[in-house]
Design an enzyme around this catalytic site. Structure first.
Site, PDB file in Angstrom:
ATOM      1  N   GLY A 127      69.181  29.624  39.287  1.00  0.00           N
ATOM      2  CA  GLY A 127      68.432  29.217  38.102  1.00  0.00           C
ATOM      3  C   GLY A 127      68.037  27.756  38.124  1.00  0.00           C
ATOM      4  O   GLY A 127      66.873  27.404  37.968  1.00  0.00           O
ATOM      5  N   MET A 186      69.807  23.401  39.030  1.00  0.00           N
ATOM      6  CA  MET A 186      70.883  22.623  39.635  1.00  0.00           C
ATOM      7  C   MET A 186      70.989  21.251  38.984  1.00  0.00           C
ATOM      8  O   MET A 186      69.988  20.557  38.816  1.00  0.00           O
ATOM      9  CB  MET A 186      70.622  22.502  41.146  1.00  0.00           C
ATOM     10  N   GLU A 187      72.227  20.873  38.676  1.00  0.00           N
ATOM     11  CA  GLU A 187      72.506  19.705  37.848  1.00  0.00           C
ATOM     12  C   GLU A 187      72.612  18.386  38.601  1.00  0.00           C
ATOM     13  O   GLU A 187      73.318  17.467  38.143  1.00  0.00           O
ATOM     14  CB  GLU A 187      73.817  19.942  37.089  1.00  0.00           C
ATOM     15  N   ASN A 188      71.925  18.184  39.723  1.00  0.00           N
ATOM     16  CA  ASN A 188      71.983  16.925  40.467  1.00  0.00           C
ATOM     17  C   ASN A 188      71.885  15.732  39.509  1.00  0.00           C
ATOM     18  O   ASN A 188      71.089  15.723  38.585  1.00  0.00           O
ATOM     19  CB  ASN A 188      70.807  16.846  41.445  1.00  0.00           C
ATOM     20  N   HIS A 220      72.156  23.852  29.735  1.00  0.00           N
ATOM     21  CA  HIS A 220      73.260  24.021  30.702  1.00  0.00           C
ATOM     22  C   HIS A 220      73.275  22.882  31.724  1.00  0.00           C
ATOM     23  O   HIS A 220      74.303  22.237  31.929  1.00  0.00           O
ATOM     24  CB  HIS A 220      73.113  25.377  31.400  1.00  0.00           C
ATOM     25  N   GLU A 221      72.146  22.636  32.350  1.00  0.00           N
ATOM     26  CA  GLU A 221      72.117  21.600  33.400  1.00  0.00           C
ATOM     27  C   GLU A 221      72.350  20.224  32.790  1.00  0.00           C
ATOM     28  O   GLU A 221      73.058  19.393  33.362  1.00  0.00           O
ATOM     29  CB  GLU A 221      70.799  21.632  34.171  1.00  0.00           C
ATOM     30  N   HIS A 253      75.986  19.647  32.099  1.00  0.00           N
ATOM     31  CA  HIS A 253      76.762  19.375  33.314  1.00  0.00           C
ATOM     32  C   HIS A 253      76.915  17.868  33.564  1.00  0.00           C
ATOM     33  O   HIS A 253      77.813  17.455  34.284  1.00  0.00           O
ATOM     34  CB  HIS A 253      76.067  19.970  34.541  1.00  0.00           C
ATOM     35  N   GLU A 297      81.740  25.307  35.468  1.00  0.00           N
ATOM     36  CA  GLU A 297      80.776  26.348  35.092  1.00  0.00           C
ATOM     37  C   GLU A 297      81.183  27.096  33.818  1.00  0.00           C
ATOM     38  O   GLU A 297      80.356  27.323  32.941  1.00  0.00           O
ATOM     39  CB  GLU A 297      80.548  27.327  36.253  1.00  0.00           C
TER      40      GLU A 297
HETATM   41  N1  TRP Z   1      75.554  24.610  39.675  1.00  0.00           N
HETATM   42  C1  TRP Z   1      74.359  25.342  39.354  1.00  0.00           C
HETATM   43  C2  TRP Z   1      74.442  25.698  37.882  1.00  0.00           C
HETATM   44  O1  TRP Z   1      75.351  26.327  37.428  1.00  0.00           O
HETATM   45  C3  TRP Z   1      74.141  26.588  40.099  1.00  0.00           C
HETATM   46  C4  TRP Z   1      74.121  26.579  41.576  1.00  0.00           C
HETATM   47  C5  TRP Z   1      75.143  26.698  42.401  1.00  0.00           C
HETATM   48  C6  TRP Z   1      72.998  26.660  42.400  1.00  0.00           C
HETATM   49  N2  TRP Z   1      74.747  26.857  43.690  1.00  0.00           N
HETATM   50  C7  TRP Z   1      73.439  26.843  43.712  1.00  0.00           C
HETATM   51  C8  TRP Z   1      71.665  26.596  42.147  1.00  0.00           C
HETATM   52  C9  TRP Z   1      72.558  27.021  44.751  1.00  0.00           C
HETATM   53  C10 TRP Z   1      70.797  26.756  43.199  1.00  0.00           C
HETATM   54  C11 TRP Z   1      71.230  26.988  44.489  1.00  0.00           C
HETATM   55  O2  TRP Z   1      73.660  25.319  37.111  1.00  0.00           O
HETATM   56 ZN    ZN Z   2      76.276  25.428  35.950  1.00  0.00          ZN
END
Ligand code: TRP
Ligand code: ZN
Length: 898
Positions: free
Chosen positions: A265, A267-269, A301-302, A305, A324
């Protein structure tokens, strides 16, 4: 077993701190699609808390090693190998520079650095950073990062990375550069870069303490008209985290970037969230109300995080639910607050019902199969396979239980203590539990079992009313029933279950509650019982009449409740329970019971019947204008086929389908006038509004349309649906109309109207990939018929010029939709669905193992099906096992067959 050796199992018990620490990282990228050069300069020192190691072992995958220097001098004792790089006899404290090359253009795994639509993106969680450079790629190694990006200015005008922009400028030969610095220490999985032709919607807001923040949503230029909702969701998220948890945005700048090739979905970089376009882009013409809600949830959600995941991160990947489960809980609460504020219980319940539906349909199924694992797993082969419903959804229920036990204020105190103790650290689920326990003066040792025991607990309830003594006793028994072997081996003892209960009197009102030994009646008519033993009796006193119990209100724990309600009692609860969740639940129990009885009968060929009293119970909900439309829609939606099949002693998708269709048709025909009236009454003429009220009207109206499409004579439904399709000013109505047209004509092998609408839909939205995904998905999940099996349609669509196996959204829209969301067609007796599944798993395995492994999971419950289906599934699993290459898919199919 196939010819490759069994992959290594990683165990939680084997955790050891890293031998070295990396304090700072300076990365330089020369971005070229086929050959990107990465220079990585690290400040390294021995970890005082680890045992001595002579060699420095760095992880690395798919990298071409160029060279190493230590403290500026070439270092000859560096050996590159399949898993990384070994540096022999390094000093105690040194600066290490490594140069390597990778090939983003050929990277179809979408892990590491890759190209999508001509732009560069990264995905590092969980172990993708090692595909970019050699590193201690584990979450307990935290460093500050400085990143310099160099690329062709014409091809990649925008260069982004985490944190703050330090400088940018031109270079010779049409190249330019940008330098970014992230002031916060972070693990490598939170690193990100983006480079390409992108534009941003920008907004400046002031955070709680008055600092100005720059917010950006970056997309391809033609998508700029679909960014407003994501931006609004981001601003609402920032406000919400300040007011509910006192957590402020800690960077001057926060960016969201949308990419159409993405494994999950979002990613929380740190400071640079990267999103699947599906969870960013929306306007009324292209996105449904559900899409709008999902975007709000995922943006939240992101963003959340940033504190729960980034400021405080995980010590190791076994602790994944630390970030998570907690962050899902936070995004669920955010969405509930956005829908209903803190006090509108009915509006909040809508969100709760949707979340519990997902949990029960997906997580309970996971817990019943070979992939069953605790919220904090004990072992894994491939960590990507453990981004699961259990870690996310059950994990969020575990967090919710703290709040149920301690209240909102007690939960907040625990969160405050958690950040006070652990800001800037990489910690464990135990650390979180201890913070909650200490802040509330409680011993939560028993609660730990929620993290270590797999399987879905069952709570059986017995009640007894003593009229003479006016006592009502409730005896609860807990266990796991007939759990899957993978779950059984983790089960050690009883759980602390917060069990919310209310007692309802004959007039439908809640009775006052007073437990034995208590001096006075409780303030609330809902009590949270702390159920801690295998069997425990709670006695209510001064109960003036025999009550009807309302059990597990608001789904206060992720368990299955067993209680022998009569059909009349369920109808009564559906009409009267003050807990909106349990009102819905009563209807679901009633429907589930009828549907399972009918499914059993369907296998014997006995004609099916549905009692008038059940029809009457649903009619009351349908016509009760005091209930909110969104609640009525949820209450009138029958349990899904997948959920029902799961409840059978032997899953029989065809029987479930027959039973569910029988009930839908019966409700459609018996209540035809009411459906029509509801359809007309809940239309939303005029400009599209994205409010929860308007979307509730659309949901109920479109549910009515879907029932009308089940009428024995669907002519009227086809007319209504065609008109709705043509007049629609939003995607919710247009796609619902198209779906009704497809299903109304399914039994007759399709209709002209349906085909025309499908063709129109494609032409109209040819340039909108997310809408074309819907076009594929609607066809893959349609009803179909014996003359026109859906597998044939799906196979034909695989050859459509717009189909592309390499794009995960597209693969999901057609293949996953068919294999996981159309059970009656997928589980065809002839095994055609399984053969198709095996082909696609193998094809995807070579392109993108993460996506392949997700698809592989759609057969994992094979042992629970009828014998013919079971044999077909086993054969397909064996075929995949014999050809699979990736560790990801191998773990899934081997666990399934074990
Ligand atoms: N940490 C992300 C979330 O929960 C999800 C995630 C984990 C992810 N591994 C990934 C997204 C690999 C893309 C590809 O929001
Ligand atoms: Zn997450």
């Amino acid at each position: 077993m196939a010819d490759t050796a069994t992959p290594n199992v990683i165990r939680r018990a084997d955790y050891a701190p890293p031998a070295f620490l990396i304090d700072t990282v300076a990365l330089e990228f020369d971005l070229i699609p086929e050959r990107t050069v990465v220079r990585n300069t690290m400040r390294v020192r021995r970890n005082p808390d680890a045992s001595h190691a002579a060699n420095f072992e760095l992880m690395g995958e798919q990298l071409e090693f160029v060279g190493a220097t230590i403290d500026g001098a070439p270092f000859a004792h560096a050996h590159a190998h399949e898993h990384g790089l070994t540096l022999d006899n390094v000093p105690d404290n040194f600066e290490l520079t490594l140069t390597s090359i990778c090939n983003p253009a050929e990277n179809t795994t979408l892990s590491g650095l890759y190209v999508s639509g001509g732009n560069f993106f990264t995905q590092c969680e969980a172990e993708g950073f090692r595909r970019i450079t050699y590193f201690l790629d584990r979450p307990d190694v935290m460093a500050t990062f400085t990143v310099t990006l160099r690329a062709s200015k014409a091809d990649y005008p925008v260069l982004l990375s985490n944190g703050n922009l330090l400088e940018e400028g031109d270079l010779p030969d049409g190249r330019h550069f940008a330098r970014w610095e992230d002031p916060f220490r972070k693990p490598s999985y939170l690193f990100a870069l983006v480079a390409g032709k992108l534009v941003a919607l920008e907004e400046r807001v002031k955070s709680g303490s008055g600092k100005e923040k720059l917010l950006q949503v970056w997309v391809e230029p033609h998508d700029l008209d679909k960014t407003r909702h994501a931006m609004d969701s981001l601003i609402n998220s920032i406000r919400w985290d300040e007011s509910r948890f006192g957590l402020e945005l800690d960077l001057d700048r926060f960016m969201i970037v949308a990419v159409s090739d993405f494994n999950m979905g979002a990613m929380e970089n740190k400071g640079l969230n990267i999103f699947n376009t599906k969870y960013v882009l929306a306007n009324p013409e292209t996105a449904t109300d559900t899409d709008f809600a999902n975007i709000e949830a995922v943006v939240g959600h992101e963003y959340f995080h940033n504190w729960t995941g980034n400021r405080v991160t995980c010590r190791d990947w076994f602790q994944l639910s630390l970030k998570e489960g907690l962050t899902v809980f936070r995004d669920q609460e955010f969405s509930a607050d956005m829908a209903g504020g803190a006090t509108d219980e009915a509006a909040r319940a809508t969100k709760r019902i949707e979340d519990v539906r997902v949990l029960r349909q997906m997580q309970f199924a996971e817990d019943a199969g070979p992939m069953a694992h605790p919220v904090r797993p004990e072992s894994y082969v491939e960590i990507n396979n453990f981004y699961t419903m259990t870690v996310y959804e059950k994990g969020s229920e575990v967090v919710r239980m703290y709040q149920t036990l301690f209240g909102r204020d007690g939960f907040r105190k625990g969160m405050d203590l958690y950040f006070k103790r652990h800001d800037g650290q990489a910690v464990t689920c135990d650390d979180f539990r201890h913070a909650l326990a200490d802040a509330n003066g409680r011993d939560l040792a028993q609660f730990e079992r929620w993290y270590s025991q797999a399987g879905t607990p069952r709570v059986s309830v017995r009640t007894k009313y003593d009229a003479a003594q006016q006592r009502y006793s409730v005896t609860l028994t807990q266990g796991y029933g007939d759990a899957a072997p993978a779950a059984r081996e983790t089960q050690k003892g009883p759980l602390l279950i917060p069990f919310a209960i209310g007692l309802i009197g004959k007039d439908g009102h809640d009775l006052p509650l007073q437990l034995e030994g208590e001096a006075r009646v409780s303030d609330s008519t809902t009590r949270v019982l702390e159920f801690t033993q295998t069997e425990q009796t709670f006695t209510f006193v001064n109960v003036a009449q025999e009550p009807l119990p309302s059990l597990l209100r608001n789904f206060s724990a992720p368990v299955i409740v067993e209680y022998d309600y009569s059909a009349d009692q369920l109808a009564f609860l559906l009409a009267h329970d003050s807990d909106p969740f349990n009102r819905w639940e009563a209807g679901q129990r009633l429907a589930t019971r009828e549907l399972l009885t009918l499914a059993g009968r369907a296998t014997t060929g006995v004609p099916l019947q549905l009692d008038d009293s059940v029809v009457a119970a649903f009619a009351r909900v349908l016509t009760d204008e005091t209930l909110s439309p969104s609640f009525r829609e949820l209450a009138l939606m029958l349990p899904s086929e997948a959920y029902l099949a799961e409840q059978m002693a032997e899953s029989n998708p065809a029987a479930v389908h027959a039973a569910r269709q029988f009930v839908r048709k019966r409700l459609a025909n018996a209540l035809r006038k009411d459906w029509l009236a509801v359809y007309k009454k809940h239309r939303t003429p005029g400009a599209y509004e994205a409010t929860p009220e308007a979307s509730g009207h659309r949901a109920l109206k479109n549910l009515a349309l879907s029932y009308l499409a089940e009428l024995d004579d669907p002519a009227e439904a086809v007319r209504l649906a065609s008109a709705q399709y043509d007049a629609a000013n939003n995607m919710t109505d247009r796609s619902a109309a198209l779906s009704a047209l497809l299903n109304a004509s399914a039994a007759n092998g399709g209709s002209v109207e349906a085909q025309q609408a499908l063709d129109d839909f494609y032409r109209r939205f040819e340039k909108e990939p997310l809408v074309i995904d819907k076009w594929f998905a609607l066809q893959a999940t349609q009803r179909g018929s014996a003359q026109r099996p859906v597998i044939e349609i799906v196979r034909r669509l695989m050859a459509h010029p717009a189909f592309n196996l390499k794009n995960p959204n597209r693969a999901r829209s057609l293949i996953f939709s068919f294999c996981a969301a159309n059970p009656a067609q997928f589980h065809a007796e002839d095994g055609s669905g399984y053969a198709f599944w095996a082909e696609q798993v193998i094809a995807l395995d070579a392109i993108n193992p993460q996506v392949a492994a997700r698809l592989a999971r759609s057969l994992e419950l094979w042992r629970r099906f009828t014998p013919t289906l079971r044999d077909g599934m086993r054969a397909a699993l064996e075929k995949v096992t014999s050809q699979v290459k990736s560790r990801d898919v191998r773990e899934i199919v081997e666990k399934a067959l074990a």
